[in-house]
Design an enzyme around this catalytic site. Structure first.
Site, PDB file in Angstrom:
ATOM      1  N   TYR A  65      -1.682  -1.151  10.566  1.00  0.00           N
ATOM      2  CA  TYR A  65      -1.757  -1.302   8.948  1.00  0.00           C
ATOM      3  C   TYR A  65      -0.457  -0.974   8.392  1.00  0.00           C
ATOM      4  O   TYR A  65       0.090  -1.490   7.606  1.00  0.00           O
ATOM      5  CB  TYR A  65      -3.226  -0.749   8.469  1.00  0.00           C
ATOM      6  CG  TYR A  65      -3.241  -0.723   7.123  1.00  0.00           C
ATOM      7  CD1 TYR A  65      -3.855  -1.948   6.821  1.00  0.00           C
ATOM      8  CD2 TYR A  65      -2.894   0.101   6.097  1.00  0.00           C
ATOM      9  CE1 TYR A  65      -4.194  -2.287   5.211  1.00  0.00           C
ATOM     10  CE2 TYR A  65      -3.215  -0.075   4.815  1.00  0.00           C
ATOM     11  CZ  TYR A  65      -3.623  -1.653   4.267  1.00  0.00           C
ATOM     12  OH  TYR A  65      -3.816  -1.595   2.864  1.00  0.00           O
TER      13      TYR A  65
ATOM     14  N   SER B  56       0.810  -1.217  -0.084  1.00  0.00           N
ATOM     15  CA  SER B  56      -0.136  -0.071   0.006  1.00  0.00           C
ATOM     16  C   SER B  56       0.923   1.304  -0.175  1.00  0.00           C
ATOM     17  O   SER B  56       1.997   0.948   0.406  1.00  0.00           O
ATOM     18  CB  SER B  56      -0.836  -0.072   1.296  1.00  0.00           C
ATOM     19  OG  SER B  56      -1.391   1.008   1.642  1.00  0.00           O
TER      20      SER B  56
HETATM   21  N1  LIG Z   1      -8.844  -0.859  -0.469  1.00  0.00           N
HETATM   22  C1  LIG Z   1      -7.897  -0.194  -0.430  1.00  0.00           C
HETATM   23  O1  LIG Z   1      -8.173   1.125  -0.285  1.00  0.00           O
HETATM   24  C2  LIG Z   1      -6.422  -0.589  -0.337  1.00  0.00           C
HETATM   25  C3  LIG Z   1      -5.509   0.405  -0.587  1.00  0.00           C
HETATM   26  C4  LIG Z   1      -4.185  -0.081  -0.511  1.00  0.00           C
HETATM   27  C5  LIG Z   1      -3.675  -1.402  -0.535  1.00  0.00           C
HETATM   28  N2  LIG Z   1      -4.963  -2.373  -0.242  1.00  0.00           N
HETATM   29  C6  LIG Z   1      -4.502  -3.708  -0.153  1.00  0.00           C
HETATM   30  O2  LIG Z   1      -5.096  -4.485  -1.080  1.00  0.00           O
HETATM   31  C7  LIG Z   1      -5.600  -5.931  -0.908  1.00  0.00           C
HETATM   32  C8  LIG Z   1      -6.804  -6.183  -1.317  1.00  0.00           C
HETATM   33  O3  LIG Z   1      -7.791  -5.307  -0.387  1.00  0.00           O
HETATM   34  P1  LIG Z   1      -9.256  -5.205  -1.014  1.00  0.00           P
HETATM   35  O4  LIG Z   1      -9.474  -3.619  -0.958  1.00  0.00           O
HETATM   36  O5  LIG Z   1      -9.515  -5.848  -2.149  1.00  0.00           O
HETATM   37  O6  LIG Z   1     -10.127  -5.566   0.315  1.00  0.00           O
HETATM   38  P2  LIG Z   1     -11.152  -6.706   0.546  1.00  0.00           P
HETATM   39  O7  LIG Z   1     -11.437  -6.436   1.891  1.00  0.00           O
HETATM   40  O8  LIG Z   1     -12.074  -6.675  -0.407  1.00  0.00           O
HETATM   41  O9  LIG Z   1     -10.262  -8.028   0.480  1.00  0.00           O
HETATM   42  C9  LIG Z   1      -9.414  -8.718   1.327  1.00  0.00           C
HETATM   43  C10 LIG Z   1      -9.752  -9.849   1.348  1.00  0.00           C
HETATM   44  O10 LIG Z   1      -8.797 -10.645   2.152  1.00  0.00           O
HETATM   45  C11 LIG Z   1      -9.629 -11.563   2.920  1.00  0.00           C
HETATM   46  N3  LIG Z   1      -8.860 -11.918   4.180  1.00  0.00           N
HETATM   47  C12 LIG Z   1      -8.894 -11.030   5.238  1.00  0.00           C
HETATM   48  N4  LIG Z   1      -8.385 -11.764   6.336  1.00  0.00           N
HETATM   49  C13 LIG Z   1      -7.846 -13.119   5.583  1.00  0.00           C
HETATM   50  C14 LIG Z   1      -7.350 -14.097   6.346  1.00  0.00           C
HETATM   51  N5  LIG Z   1      -6.850 -14.407   7.536  1.00  0.00           N
HETATM   52  N6  LIG Z   1      -6.950 -15.261   5.534  1.00  0.00           N
HETATM   53  C15 LIG Z   1      -7.635 -15.277   4.168  1.00  0.00           C
HETATM   54  N7  LIG Z   1      -8.154 -14.209   3.519  1.00  0.00           N
HETATM   55  C16 LIG Z   1      -8.315 -13.069   4.451  1.00  0.00           C
HETATM   56  C17 LIG Z   1     -10.985 -11.168   3.132  1.00  0.00           C
HETATM   57  O11 LIG Z   1     -11.854 -12.165   3.465  1.00  0.00           O
HETATM   58  C18 LIG Z   1     -11.258 -10.422   1.935  1.00  0.00           C
HETATM   59  O12 LIG Z   1     -11.966 -11.237   0.756  1.00  0.00           O
HETATM   60  C19 LIG Z   1      -5.243  -5.830   0.675  1.00  0.00           C
HETATM   61  O13 LIG Z   1      -4.084  -6.526   1.018  1.00  0.00           O
HETATM   62  C20 LIG Z   1      -5.172  -4.212   1.032  1.00  0.00           C
HETATM   63  O14 LIG Z   1      -4.495  -4.112   2.398  1.00  0.00           O
HETATM   64  C21 LIG Z   1      -6.168  -1.956  -0.182  1.00  0.00           C
END
Ligand SMILES: NC(=O)c1ccc[n+]([C@@H]2O[C@H](COP(=O)([O-])OP(=O)(O)OC[C@H]3O[C@@H](n4cnc5c(N)ncnc54)[C@H](O)[C@@H]3O)[C@@H](O)[C@H]2O)c1
Length: 316
Positions: free
Chosen positions: A186, A173
């Site tokens: 985070y 991120s």
């Molecule tokens: N959404 C944002 O603004 C953003 C920004 C920067 C980085 N990210 C990163 O992108 C990635 C995807 O995020 P997203 O936005 O699609 O969020 P999201 O919440 O839609 O997806 C995250 C997924 O991870 C799964 N998960 C959580 N804990 C888990 C575990 N212990 N074991 C297996 N699966 C698990 C959840 O069930 C979910 O399906 C993440 O790593 C997040 O930190 C997101």
């Protein structure tokens, strides 16, 4: 004499790689073919993980989907199977649990084969100020966002090394490059994930395992629901990103074997500035851009919040 030879070699290589990187700006790199590759995506039950699964399914890859949320993951599996020729295998796996990761990884090796593209995407966010973050939520952030990457890489890298073929993808991120208030756990866990991916990339290079590629992804807020309620002051500088746009950018970076992908491009500039301007100037800049208040109205995923309160209750 050694110094002169050494320096000439260095300057020659430095110039060569500089010209190479410039040429990629003009003529984009050829995209690799991923048909038949075994792509494992953690956190495939929603958001970016689901969208990436759709893209890889369309390109004829074999998919291995891991998520703790069985229902969401089965839905991704169904959607990916609808993309035609893709073979899709879904597993329930809590990536924060080392034993479970190794057990399900063995199952994948027996039932599907050796993973060749590993996308460490599963993530969680607490979204509270430092002193309001319960200890177990700090641990959860590190287990899911950082330590799980160690276990998945340890499980699947040996086969990649043996074949000198593979690709490790780390979804970090922008908070993994710059600290953010109310995202202390985070941000720290995303710095850790970034550090692991970059160090491993260098280690593989030194071992001459150049056919094992690395891609490290650092996006700003994406509209997936994970950061529901977060705001941006000047969307034309730091926009809240559309998930389809980010997923396509990530896919493209993997296919072009880019090492770093930072979205939006303005963040490259902010990251460079951080190294050269004073911390006080940096604070003024983040206040101007509204980064200091972006978490004020954070809600996150309602379901996840309910789970958190249940877990918190268990810990009381
Ligand atoms: N959404 C944002 O603004 C953003 C920004 C920067 C980085 N990210 C990163 O992108 C990635 C995807 O995020 P997203 O936005 O699609 O969020 P999201 O919440 O839609 O997806 C995250 C997924 O991870 C799964 N998960 C959580 N804990 C888990 C575990 N212990 N074991 C297996 N699966 C698990 C959840 O069930 C979910 O399906 C993440 O790593 C997040 O930190 C997101």
């Amino acid at each position: 004499m050694d110094v002169i030879i050494d320096t000439s070699k260095f300057l020659g290589k430095f110039l060569y790689y500089f010209l190479e990187s410039l040429s990629y700006k003009i003529i984009p790199k050829r995209k690799k073919n991923v048909a038949g590759e075994i792509v494992l995506i953690t956190g495939s039950g929603s958001g970016l993980g689901r969208l990436l699964a759709m893209h890889f399914a369309s390109l004829g890859a074999t998919l291995v989907l891991w998520d703790i949320n069985e229902e969401g993951n089965m839905e991704t599996c169904r959607l990916a199977k609808g993309k035609g020729r893709a073979k899709v295998f879904a597993y329930k796996c809590d990536c924060s649990n080392r034993e479970e990761v190794y057990r399900v990884a063995d199952q994948v090796k027996n039932e599907v084969g050796d993973v060749t593209i590993l996308i460490n995407n599963a993530g969680v966010v607490t979204g509270k100020s430092f002193l309001d973050t319960p200890d177990h939520m700090v641990e959860r952030s590190f287990f899911v966002n950082a330590l799980s990457h160690f276990w998945t890489c340890k499980a699947f890298l040996p086969a990649m090394i043996k074949a000198n073929h593979g690709h490790l993808v780390c979804i970090s991120s922008i908070a993994g490059m710059v600290g953010v208030n109310s995202l202390v756990d985070y941000s720290a866990s995303k710095f850790a994930a970034f550090g692991l991916a970059e160090s491993l990339f260098l280690e593989l290079g030194i071992q001459n395992k150049t056919e094992i590629k690395t891609t490290i992804v650092c996006p700003y807020f994406i509209k997936t629901g994970m950061f529901e309620g977060c705001t941006t002051k000047y969307p034309f500088i730091l926009p809240l990103l559309e998930q389809d746009y980010v997923a396509k950018k990530i896919l493209n970076a993997i296919l072009e074997e880019q090492v770093y992908l930072i979205i939006p491009k303005f963040a490259y500039f902010a990251f460079l500035l951080k190294q050269i301007i004073s911390p006080k100037m940096m604070i003024v800049l983040s206040e101007y851009l509204g980064v200091d208040t972006c978490m004020s109205s954070f809600k996150g995923r309602e379901k996840e919040n309910e789970l958190e309160t249940e877990t918190e209750r268990e810990h009381q």
